[in-house]
Design a protein around this motif. Structure first.
Motif, PDB file in Angstrom:
ATOM      1  N   HIS A  11       0.796  -1.222   0.000  1.00 36.65           N
ATOM      2  CA  HIS A  11       0.000   0.000   0.000  1.00 36.65           C
ATOM      3  C   HIS A  11       0.835   1.281   0.000  1.00 36.65           C
ATOM      4  O   HIS A  11       0.290   2.367  -0.031  1.00 36.65           O
ATOM      5  N   ASP A  12       2.121   1.139   0.064  1.00 39.97           N
ATOM      6  CA  ASP A  12       3.015   2.293   0.094  1.00 39.97           C
ATOM      7  C   ASP A  12       3.751   2.354  -1.236  1.00 39.97           C
ATOM      8  O   ASP A  12       4.203   1.352  -1.745  1.00 39.97           O
ATOM      9  N   ASP A  13       3.865   3.508  -1.799  1.00 40.46           N
ATOM     10  CA  ASP A  13       4.531   3.647  -3.096  1.00 40.46           C
ATOM     11  C   ASP A  13       6.035   3.831  -2.972  1.00 40.46           C
ATOM     12  O   ASP A  13       6.712   4.105  -3.953  1.00 40.46           O
ATOM     13  N   THR A  14       6.588   3.677  -1.798  1.00 39.83           N
ATOM     14  CA  THR A  14       8.019   3.832  -1.590  1.00 39.83           C
ATOM     15  C   THR A  14       8.774   2.766  -2.354  1.00 39.83           C
ATOM     16  O   THR A  14       8.410   1.600  -2.342  1.00 39.83           O
ATOM     17  N   GLN A  15       9.839   3.183  -3.028  1.00 41.35           N
ATOM     18  CA  GLN A  15      10.701   2.251  -3.742  1.00 41.35           C
ATOM     19  C   GLN A  15      12.100   2.342  -3.166  1.00 41.35           C
ATOM     20  O   GLN A  15      12.589   3.425  -2.881  1.00 41.35           O
ATOM     21  N   HIS A  16      12.716   1.179  -3.003  1.00 40.17           N
ATOM     22  CA  HIS A  16      14.069   1.104  -2.481  1.00 40.17           C
ATOM     23  C   HIS A  16      14.971   0.665  -3.631  1.00 40.17           C
ATOM     24  O   HIS A  16      14.893  -0.469  -4.077  1.00 40.17           O
ATOM     25  N   LYS A  17      15.802   1.587  -4.100  1.00 39.23           N
ATOM     26  CA  LYS A  17      16.626   1.326  -5.281  1.00 39.23           C
ATOM     27  C   LYS A  17      18.035   0.917  -4.884  1.00 39.23           C
ATOM     28  O   LYS A  17      18.642   1.500  -3.995  1.00 39.23           O
ATOM     29  N   CYS A  18      18.534  -0.093  -5.583  1.00 37.97           N
ATOM     30  CA  CYS A  18      19.899  -0.543  -5.372  1.00 37.97           C
ATOM     31  C   CYS A  18      20.843   0.500  -5.958  1.00 37.97           C
ATOM     32  O   CYS A  18      20.633   0.974  -7.077  1.00 37.97           O
ATOM     33  N   ASP A  19      21.881   0.845  -5.207  1.00 42.78           N
ATOM     34  CA  ASP A  19      22.829   1.841  -5.693  1.00 42.78           C
ATOM     35  C   ASP A  19      23.916   1.235  -6.574  1.00 42.78           C
ATOM     36  O   ASP A  19      24.815   1.937  -7.040  1.00 42.78           O
ATOM     37  N   SER A  76      13.923  -6.580   1.358  1.00 40.91           N
ATOM     38  CA  SER A  76      14.209  -7.219   0.069  1.00 40.91           C
ATOM     39  C   SER A  76      15.445  -6.617  -0.568  1.00 40.91           C
ATOM     40  O   SER A  76      16.265  -7.328  -1.162  1.00 40.91           O
ATOM     41  N   LEU A  77      15.596  -5.314  -0.457  1.00 45.51           N
ATOM     42  CA  LEU A  77      16.797  -4.668  -0.995  1.00 45.51           C
ATOM     43  C   LEU A  77      18.034  -5.153  -0.257  1.00 45.51           C
ATOM     44  O   LEU A  77      19.068  -5.426  -0.867  1.00 45.51           O
ATOM     45  N   LYS A  78      17.926  -5.288   1.047  1.00 40.53           N
ATOM     46  CA  LYS A  78      19.056  -5.783   1.846  1.00 40.53           C
ATOM     47  C   LYS A  78      19.469  -7.173   1.383  1.00 40.53           C
ATOM     48  O   LYS A  78      20.655  -7.446   1.169  1.00 40.53           O
ATOM     49  N   TYR A  79      18.497  -8.086   1.210  1.00 45.70           N
ATOM     50  CA  TYR A  79      18.804  -9.439   0.747  1.00 45.70           C
ATOM     51  C   TYR A  79      19.422  -9.412  -0.650  1.00 45.70           C
ATOM     52  O   TYR A  79      20.363 -10.146  -0.942  1.00 45.70           O
ATOM     53  N   CYS A 110      22.965  -1.372  -9.101  1.00 42.81           N
ATOM     54  CA  CYS A 110      22.356  -1.897 -10.332  1.00 42.81           C
ATOM     55  C   CYS A 110      20.938  -1.340 -10.446  1.00 42.81           C
ATOM     56  O   CYS A 110      20.547  -0.457  -9.691  1.00 42.81           O
ATOM     57  N   ASP A 111      20.144  -1.866 -11.369  1.00 39.77           N
ATOM     58  CA  ASP A 111      18.798  -1.356 -11.627  1.00 39.77           C
ATOM     59  C   ASP A 111      17.717  -1.975 -10.754  1.00 39.77           C
ATOM     60  O   ASP A 111      16.536  -1.673 -10.914  1.00 39.77           O
TER      61      ASP A 111
END
Length: 123
Positions: free
Chosen positions: A6-14, A25-28, A16-17
């Protein structure tokens, strides 16, 4: 759940894409794809990039931990798996599709059904 659905926040890898809905999930992803960190089983040749997978492997393969269903002969190596088994096989809960005759034993199955069968596809 609220953060990923329900949150539009995106966590982008610094590096890669890759983009994740939740920070875990980004941490993993970063650990497995960019961190070079591996976890090795001290009892066999199994290796993984996630510590939680190593713990699950050890419980399953070397410790013999099992969770037994109290309503049938089913056994699982994770209590969560046993919980899902009991919900789908022994719980009378039914999730009915409002667009067809499909009935699911788990809400997630109904949601997947509706996405695959009833959502408009824009190709």
């Amino acid at each position: 759940h609220k953060q990923s659905k329900h949150d539009d926040t995106q966590h982008k890898c610094d590096q890669c894409d890759y983009v994740a809905a939740i920070s875990t999930s980004l941490k993993y992803h970063k650990e497995s794809k960019h961190g070079g960190m591996t976890y090795e089983c001290d009892q066999c040749d199994y290796t993984t990039t996630h510590e939680r997978f190593l713990k699950k492997h050890k419980r399953k393969r070397h410790e013999g931990v099992q969770y037994h269903c109290d309503e049938c002969e089913y056994t699982a190596v994770c209590n969560t798996t046993l919980k899902f088994h009991k919900q789908s096989k022994h719980d009378d809960t039914q999730h009915k599709c409002d667009q067809c005759d499909y009935v699911a034993t788990r809400l997630g199955y109904l949601q997947r059904h509706k996405r695959k069968r009833h959502e408009e596809r824009n190709y």
